[in-house]
Design a protein around this motif. Sequence first.
Motif, short mmCIF file in Angstrom:
data_model
loop_
_atom_site.label_atom_id
_atom_site.label_comp_id
_atom_site.label_asym_id
_atom_site.label_seq_id
_atom_site.Cartn_x
_atom_site.Cartn_y
_atom_site.Cartn_z
N ASP A 261 0.83 -1.21 0.00
CA ASP A 261 0.00 0.00 0.00
C ASP A 261 0.86 1.26 0.00
O ASP A 261 0.63 2.19 -0.79
N VAL A 262 1.84 1.31 0.91
CA VAL A 262 2.66 2.52 1.01
C VAL A 262 3.55 2.68 -0.21
O VAL A 262 3.88 3.81 -0.62
N ARG A 263 3.95 1.57 -0.82
CA ARG A 263 4.77 1.65 -2.05
C ARG A 263 3.96 2.26 -3.18
O ARG A 263 4.44 3.14 -3.91
N VAL A 264 2.73 1.78 -3.35
CA VAL A 264 1.89 2.29 -4.43
C VAL A 264 1.55 3.77 -4.20
O VAL A 264 1.58 4.59 -5.13
N GLY B 165 4.04 11.01 -9.12
CA GLY B 165 3.66 11.20 -10.50
C GLY B 165 3.92 10.06 -11.45
O GLY B 165 3.77 10.21 -12.67
N PHE B 166 4.27 8.87 -10.96
CA PHE B 166 4.43 7.71 -11.83
C PHE B 166 3.05 7.20 -12.25
O PHE B 166 2.09 7.26 -11.47
N SER B 167 2.96 6.69 -13.47
CA SER B 167 1.65 6.27 -14.00
C SER B 167 1.49 4.76 -14.07
O SER B 167 0.38 4.29 -14.34
N ARG B 168 2.56 3.98 -13.81
CA ARG B 168 2.43 2.53 -13.88
C ARG B 168 3.37 1.87 -12.88
O ARG B 168 4.50 2.32 -12.71
N GLU C 39 -1.70 2.90 -12.77
CA GLU C 39 -2.00 1.61 -13.40
C GLU C 39 -1.24 0.49 -12.71
O GLU C 39 -0.02 0.58 -12.51
N LEU C 40 -1.94 -0.57 -12.33
CA LEU C 40 -1.33 -1.73 -11.68
C LEU C 40 -1.18 -2.85 -12.70
O LEU C 40 -2.15 -3.27 -13.33
N VAL C 41 0.05 -3.34 -12.88
CA VAL C 41 0.33 -4.45 -13.80
C VAL C 41 0.84 -5.61 -12.97
O VAL C 41 1.97 -5.59 -12.47
N GLY C 42 0.01 -6.63 -12.81
CA GLY C 42 0.39 -7.78 -12.01
C GLY C 42 1.04 -8.87 -12.85
O GLY C 42 0.57 -9.18 -13.95
N ILE C 43 2.11 -9.46 -12.35
CA ILE C 43 2.80 -10.57 -13.03
C ILE C 43 3.05 -11.69 -12.03
O ILE C 43 3.11 -11.45 -10.81
N SER C 44 3.19 -12.91 -12.57
CA SER C 44 3.39 -14.08 -11.70
C SER C 44 4.71 -14.77 -11.94
O SER C 44 5.16 -15.55 -11.09
N ASN C 45 5.33 -14.54 -13.10
CA ASN C 45 6.59 -15.23 -13.41
C ASN C 45 7.43 -14.40 -14.36
O ASN C 45 7.02 -13.34 -14.84
N MET C 46 8.62 -14.92 -14.66
CA MET C 46 9.58 -14.20 -15.49
C MET C 46 9.08 -14.05 -16.92
O MET C 46 9.34 -13.03 -17.57
N HIS C 47 8.37 -15.04 -17.45
CA HIS C 47 7.90 -14.97 -18.83
C HIS C 47 6.92 -13.81 -19.01
O HIS C 47 6.99 -13.09 -20.02
N GLN C 48 6.03 -13.63 -18.06
CA GLN C 48 5.10 -12.50 -18.14
C GLN C 48 5.84 -11.17 -18.08
O GLN C 48 5.49 -10.22 -18.78
#
Length: 454
Positions: free
Chosen positions: A407-410, A417-420, A438-447
């Motif tokens: 939460d505090v990181r976001v 002023g970061f957008s992603r 914008e939140l971009v969630g990833i689960s592994n290195m390929h993503q």
Amino acid sequence: MSISGKKQNKTIYICQQCAYKSLKWLGRCPECGEWETLIEEVVAPKGGGQIVPGKPVALHLAPDGDEERMTTDIEELDRVLGGGIVPGSVVLIGGEPGIGKSTLILHLLESIARKDRKVLYVSGEESARQIKMRANRLGVIHPGEFLATENGVEQIIAMATEMRPALLAVDSIQTLSSADVASSPGSVTQVRESAYRLVGFAKKENIPVILVGHVTKDGAIAGPKVLEHMVDTVLYFEGDRSHVFRILRTVKNRFGSTNEIGVFEMKEEGLVQVSNPSEIFLAERPLNEPGSVVLPSVEGTRPILVEVQALVSPTNLGTARRTAIGADQQRLSLLCAVLEKKAGLDMYGNDVFLNIAGGIRIDEPALDLGVICALASSLLEKNIPSNTVVCGEVGLAGEVRAVGQIDVRVREAQRLGFSRIILPNSNKERLNWKPTIELVGISNMHQLMDIVFK
């Protein structure tokens, strides 16, 4: 033949690193493994006497510890102390020579003296004239500040007991000596005995004491490890003298968190506290440059955005080099192996250099994803958009794991002023509020490779 009943002093050898005791000299200490650290010291026998047992008190009848902390005008220092100086506490400040320990003490004493309180500064290393010259340069002279140059711990305690200052500062603990100990100042026995006397004074008179400690070549506070156990709070002053930033980090705190840091900037007028370190650390960041990425780090309860820089270039040696400044070098080698195995990038034949810009050190697992992105960006010569921040832990199987305090990181990334933000998918799903970033969630290195390096 009559035998004298007088007890004789005996000679033992004490390791100056770990306080190991030996009846004979040894070239290498069996306890800590250091060479040439056993020094001969004379130990006086302890006198006998009748033991008077103390009387325990029921916990609910014990005195309450609700005394107000002594706050200063230095908010960064109050932060690492947990809100201010606790009456009767003992604080140990360690750091390399020239890092700014004595400068910080002078700023601290002046801030308390401005509140109509007397403070006492005892120096065993410098003369009164030298200290006055530095105080004049820093502009931290106040009528409530008192100065003494003394090495005897008994004299210091007697002086402070008579004066009863609001704060006693001693610079440094390694220069003190007790008349009851036969060894020279700076020895393990003297450091331990001097600290013991000062801790007892602080608890008895309810006067806080600040101790300055030297550090050894490996970064630990000189003297026995028991010294850190005796005091209430241990602070380390970190930073490269070639950099302007100084980090005051809490290692031990009986009255607050041990994860807080304070950020200062060294200027002509002395140490100036940095209230918004994220903007300072990112002020000179190159935009849209391969090998550079922004990480939302958290130190204690404080979010700090820092720049992670990486340089990957073909090696001219038989074995590729792995160099890290501000991060764990072993962790860097591990992440290079993950990139080689799980992302198919050629890291084995390249030298890798990693740097956390600004002179700060990051040890948390959330750094992993930033390192991975910076390395891949430098190797592929593809920049990561300057409006993007990344954070996440990377496992050996190439999976991206959740990190704490998302939460505090976001919020910090959004505020600047970061957008992603690229983050672990599990963190994205647990976020219980909707940010504008914008939140971009990833689960592994390929993503990660597909999203960042299409």
